[in-house]
Design a protein around this motif. Structure first.
Motif, PDB file in Angstrom:
ATOM      1  N   ASP A  49      42.832  33.837  35.863  1.00 53.22           N
ATOM      2  CA  ASP A  49      43.084  34.852  34.845  1.00 53.22           C
ATOM      3  C   ASP A  49      42.087  34.628  33.716  1.00 53.22           C
ATOM      4  OD1 ASP A  49      45.418  36.849  33.686  1.00 53.22           O
ATOM      5  OD2 ASP A  49      44.495  35.640  32.118  1.00 53.22           O
ATOM      6  N   LEU A  50      41.293  35.641  33.457  1.00 50.74           N
ATOM      7  CA  LEU A  50      40.187  35.516  32.505  1.00 50.74           C
ATOM      8  C   LEU A  50      40.673  35.161  31.099  1.00 50.74           C
ATOM      9  CD1 LEU A  50      37.132  35.736  32.428  1.00 50.74           C
ATOM     10  CD2 LEU A  50      37.374  38.161  31.862  1.00 50.74           C
ATOM     11  N   LEU A  51      41.707  35.854  30.623  1.00 48.02           N
ATOM     12  CA  LEU A  51      42.190  35.613  29.270  1.00 48.02           C
ATOM     13  C   LEU A  51      42.781  34.211  29.138  1.00 48.02           C
ATOM     14  CD1 LEU A  51      42.778  36.556  26.404  1.00 48.02           C
ATOM     15  CD2 LEU A  51      44.890  37.604  27.242  1.00 48.02           C
ATOM     16  N   ILE A  52      43.630  33.829  30.072  1.00 49.47           N
ATOM     17  CA  ILE A  52      44.258  32.504  30.000  1.00 49.47           C
ATOM     18  C   ILE A  52      43.223  31.400  30.159  1.00 49.47           C
ATOM     19  CG2 ILE A  52      45.849  30.947  31.191  1.00 49.47           C
ATOM     20  CD1 ILE A  52      47.753  33.244  31.528  1.00 49.47           C
TER      21      ILE A  52
ATOM     22  N   GLU B 220      29.294  45.449  37.707  1.00 48.92           N
ATOM     23  CA  GLU B 220      29.558  46.818  38.138  1.00 48.92           C
ATOM     24  C   GLU B 220      31.046  47.084  38.359  1.00 48.92           C
ATOM     25  OE1 GLU B 220      27.195  47.257  41.601  1.00 48.92           O
ATOM     26  OE2 GLU B 220      25.288  47.363  40.492  1.00 48.92           O
ATOM     27  N   ILE B 221      31.875  46.111  38.072  1.00 52.16           N
ATOM     28  CA  ILE B 221      33.322  46.295  38.243  1.00 52.16           C
ATOM     29  C   ILE B 221      34.015  46.002  36.917  1.00 52.16           C
ATOM     30  CG2 ILE B 221      33.391  45.713  40.716  1.00 52.16           C
ATOM     31  CD1 ILE B 221      34.188  42.876  39.914  1.00 52.16           C
ATOM     32  N   PRO B 222      35.197  46.597  36.661  1.00 51.93           N
ATOM     33  CA  PRO B 222      35.947  46.251  35.443  1.00 51.93           C
ATOM     34  C   PRO B 222      36.226  44.753  35.414  1.00 51.93           C
ATOM     35  CG  PRO B 222      36.905  48.170  36.513  1.00 51.93           C
ATOM     36  CD  PRO B 222      35.885  47.609  37.467  1.00 51.93           C
ATOM     37  N   ILE B 223      36.162  44.191  34.238  1.00 48.25           N
ATOM     38  CA  ILE B 223      36.265  42.732  34.133  1.00 48.25           C
ATOM     39  C   ILE B 223      37.604  42.202  34.631  1.00 48.25           C
ATOM     40  CG2 ILE B 223      37.121  42.725  31.742  1.00 48.25           C
ATOM     41  CD1 ILE B 223      35.288  40.285  31.298  1.00 48.25           C
ATOM     42  N   TYR B 224      38.659  43.031  34.495  1.00 49.23           N
ATOM     43  CA  TYR B 224      39.970  42.539  34.923  1.00 49.23           C
ATOM     44  C   TYR B 224      40.079  42.438  36.448  1.00 49.23           C
ATOM     45  CZ  TYR B 224      40.957  47.597  35.179  1.00 49.23           C
ATOM     46  OH  TYR B 224      40.922  48.938  35.438  1.00 49.23           O
ATOM     47  N   PHE B 225      39.109  43.001  37.167  1.00 49.93           N
ATOM     48  CA  PHE B 225      39.090  42.850  38.620  1.00 49.93           C
ATOM     49  C   PHE B 225      38.820  41.396  39.023  1.00 49.93           C
ATOM     50  CE2 PHE B 225      38.439  47.182  40.837  1.00 49.93           C
ATOM     51  CZ  PHE B 225      39.379  47.765  39.987  1.00 49.93           C
TER      52      PHE B 225
ATOM     53  N   ASN C  66      40.279  43.343  24.878  1.00 51.42           N
ATOM     54  CA  ASN C  66      39.977  44.772  24.779  1.00 51.42           C
ATOM     55  C   ASN C  66      39.444  45.357  26.088  1.00 51.42           C
ATOM     56  OD1 ASN C  66      40.770  44.880  22.094  1.00 51.42           O
ATOM     57  ND2 ASN C  66      38.726  44.352  21.331  1.00 51.42           N
ATOM     58  N   ASN C  67      39.104  44.503  27.027  1.00 53.67           N
ATOM     59  CA  ASN C  67      38.640  44.961  28.347  1.00 53.67           C
ATOM     60  C   ASN C  67      39.588  44.464  29.442  1.00 53.67           C
ATOM     61  OD1 ASN C  67      35.651  46.108  28.015  1.00 53.67           O
ATOM     62  ND2 ASN C  67      35.905  44.394  26.602  1.00 53.67           N
ATOM     63  N   TYR C  68      40.858  44.406  29.119  1.00 53.84           N
ATOM     64  CA  TYR C  68      41.800  43.624  29.921  1.00 53.84           C
ATOM     65  C   TYR C  68      42.896  44.475  30.527  1.00 53.84           C
ATOM     66  CZ  TYR C  68      43.937  39.097  31.048  1.00 53.84           C
ATOM     67  OH  TYR C  68      44.423  38.005  31.676  1.00 53.84           O
ATOM     68  N   ASN C  69      43.441  43.984  31.634  1.00 48.28           N
ATOM     69  CA  ASN C  69      44.615  44.601  32.250  1.00 48.28           C
ATOM     70  C   ASN C  69      45.478  43.469  32.797  1.00 48.28           C
ATOM     71  OD1 ASN C  69      46.400  46.455  33.341  1.00 48.28           O
ATOM     72  ND2 ASN C  69      45.263  46.609  35.273  1.00 48.28           N
ATOM     73  N   SER C  70      46.006  42.667  31.898  1.00 43.66           N
ATOM     74  CA  SER C  70      46.654  41.413  32.278  1.00 43.66           C
ATOM     75  C   SER C  70      47.989  41.621  32.974  1.00 43.66           C
ATOM     76  CB  SER C  70      46.888  40.560  31.024  1.00 43.66           C
ATOM     77  OG  SER C  70      47.614  39.399  31.351  1.00 43.66           O
ATOM     78  N   LYS C  71      48.284  40.705  33.893  1.00 44.53           N
ATOM     79  CA  LYS C  71      49.606  40.664  34.507  1.00 44.53           C
ATOM     80  C   LYS C  71      50.560  39.851  33.627  1.00 44.53           C
ATOM     81  CE  LYS C  71      47.879  38.753  38.077  1.00 44.53           C
ATOM     82  NZ  LYS C  71      47.739  38.034  39.364  1.00 44.53           N
ATOM     83  N   GLU C  72      50.075  39.331  32.543  1.00 45.42           N
ATOM     84  CA  GLU C  72      50.847  38.566  31.544  1.00 45.42           C
ATOM     85  C   GLU C  72      51.101  37.120  31.976  1.00 45.42           C
ATOM     86  OE1 GLU C  72      52.419  37.955  27.871  1.00 45.42           O
ATOM     87  OE2 GLU C  72      51.480  39.791  28.572  1.00 45.42           O
ATOM     88  N   LEU C  73      51.334  36.890  33.284  1.00 44.19           N
ATOM     89  CA  LEU C  73      51.611  35.531  33.745  1.00 44.19           C
ATOM     90  C   LEU C  73      50.609  35.129  34.818  1.00 44.19           C
ATOM     91  CD1 LEU C  73      55.500  35.595  34.141  1.00 44.19           C
ATOM     92  CD2 LEU C  73      54.182  34.748  32.212  1.00 44.19           C
ATOM     93  N   ILE C  74      50.339  33.816  34.880  1.00 48.48           N
ATOM     94  CA  ILE C  74      49.435  33.298  35.902  1.00 48.48           C
ATOM     95  C   ILE C  74      49.915  31.913  36.310  1.00 48.48           C
ATOM     96  CG2 ILE C  74      47.849  32.300  34.209  1.00 48.48           C
ATOM     97  CD1 ILE C  74      46.788  33.884  37.550  1.00 48.48           C
TER      98      ILE C  74
END
Length: 355
Positions: A46-49, A34-39, A66-74
């Motif tokens: 970090d989901l992508l990393i 129920e929340i955006p995945i990037y939450f 495509n469902n992301y809002n990355s901070k770029e670094l982790i």
């Protein structure tokens, strides 16, 4: 259940799916929560990393991206990582290409270091990775060549050859040819030299290989040197040959000039000049040795012979020359012993000197 607990539970669930590398389950999971995945991302997750670390498929990476809002670094285990860096560490070139096409910055710095430098420090840099980065726009236009000083020669060479005589240069030459424009030999040489000289090789590049006596690499860098200033290059080489003469025995000079004599080289030293320099070294050594024999200074002669062992065969090469030295200066028995030990074959009866 608190929001933090919900996020933590979902992190565990998505991690299990990523470990299975299951695209369909991940797609269903994204639709279900129920929340955006990037939450799900936080300081240590970090989901992508995470997907990249687990070598998930390109389909999964695209779905997350495509469902992301990355901070770029982790920060992972006290190491700062970016998606592009992790993909290169894993040699996953499909994902690297996807990230670059979607805006990943290949010049992005982490702790003031470019990705290229981090890969080298981690001993994960390969010619394939560097070639991939070069083909995707990584160049000396934004990357200071001084940063390559600790790189292996093969990487420096690749980098230079990608930057000098690059695609644009070749296209410009082809355009001149296709348009039927005539170029004089002088102008053509000017174009070539201008292209070579658009990069200034740092002096420490030359010095590293000069000190290692790897003169072919010194020669390679000299190709990019402004030939108008060849005299200053000669002075520079001679200055540092003297600097590298740590044992004060002229061996760096001797080795370098022997290279010039025995090889075809583009370095700005003639064979005649090299012969003259070596002859000066030999004559000075002989004068010093004669003085020590004349003084019957056994200790200093022994030290001299040990320090100059590399060149002794060029000082005196026959038994008669040694005998003449002994007779001319009435050498002591200890001096005779040193001369026999260093210049004559002790295992040969015919070469034994009898006083």
């Amino acid at each position: 259940m608190q929001n933090l607990d919900i996020i933590t539970e979902n992190q565990k669930l998505v991690l299990e799916i990523l470990e299975l590398n299951n695209f369909n389950k991940l797609k269903d999971f994204i639709s279900f929560i129920e929340i955006p995945i990037y939450f799900l991302n936080n300081t240590n997750f970090d989901l992508l990393i995470t997907a990249l670390f687990l070598n998930c498929s390109l389909k999964i990476v695209k779905l997350i991206y495509n469902n992301y809002n990355s901070k770029e670094l982790i920060n992972i285990n006290n190491c700062i990582k970016s998606p592009l860096l992790v993909s290169l560490e894993n040699s996953d070139f499909q994902i690297v290409e996807f990230l670059i096409k979607n805006g990943a910055d290949i010049f992005y710095k982490i702790n003031n270091k470019y990705i290229l430098e981090i890969l080298r420090e981690e001993e994960l840099l390969t010619t394939k990775k560097l070639n991939f980065l070069l083909k995707n726009g990584f160049s000396l236009k934004k990357f200071d060549i001084e940063r390559l000083s600790n790189f292996e020669f093969k990487y420096i060479k690749m980098y230079l050859e990608n930057y000098v005589f690059d695609t644009n240069f070749i296209k410009n030459l082809l355009n001149l040819y296709m348009n039927g424009k005539c170029i004089s030999k002088r102008n053509f040489n000017h174009i070539i030299n201008a292209e070579k000289n658009k990069i200034v090789i740092p002096r420490n590049f030359y010095l590293e290989y000069l000190d290692k006596k790897d003169y072919r690499k010194v020669e390679y860098f000299y190709k990019y040197y402004d030939t108008v200033n060849s005299n200053s290059f000669e002075d520079f080489i001679l200055l540092y040959l003297n600097y590298f003469d740590r044992h004060f025995n002229k061996k760096p000079f001797y080795d370098f000039f022997n290279f010039i004599i025995n090889n075809d080289s583009i370095l700005p030293f003639s064979k005649e000049y090299a012969f003259e320099e070596i002859e000066i070294i030999i004559q000075n050594k002989k004068l010093k040795m004669v003085q020590l024999i004349k003084n019957n200074d056994t200790l200093k002669l022994e030290a001299f012979l040990r320090k100059n062992n590399y060149i002794l065969n060029n000082l005196y090469s026959s038994k008669n020359e040694i005998l003449n030295l002994i007779n001319d200066y009435n050498a002591s028995s200890s001096v005779v012993y040193l001369l026999q030990k260093n210049f004559l074959n002790q295992n040969s009866d015919e070469d034994t000197i009898n006083l």
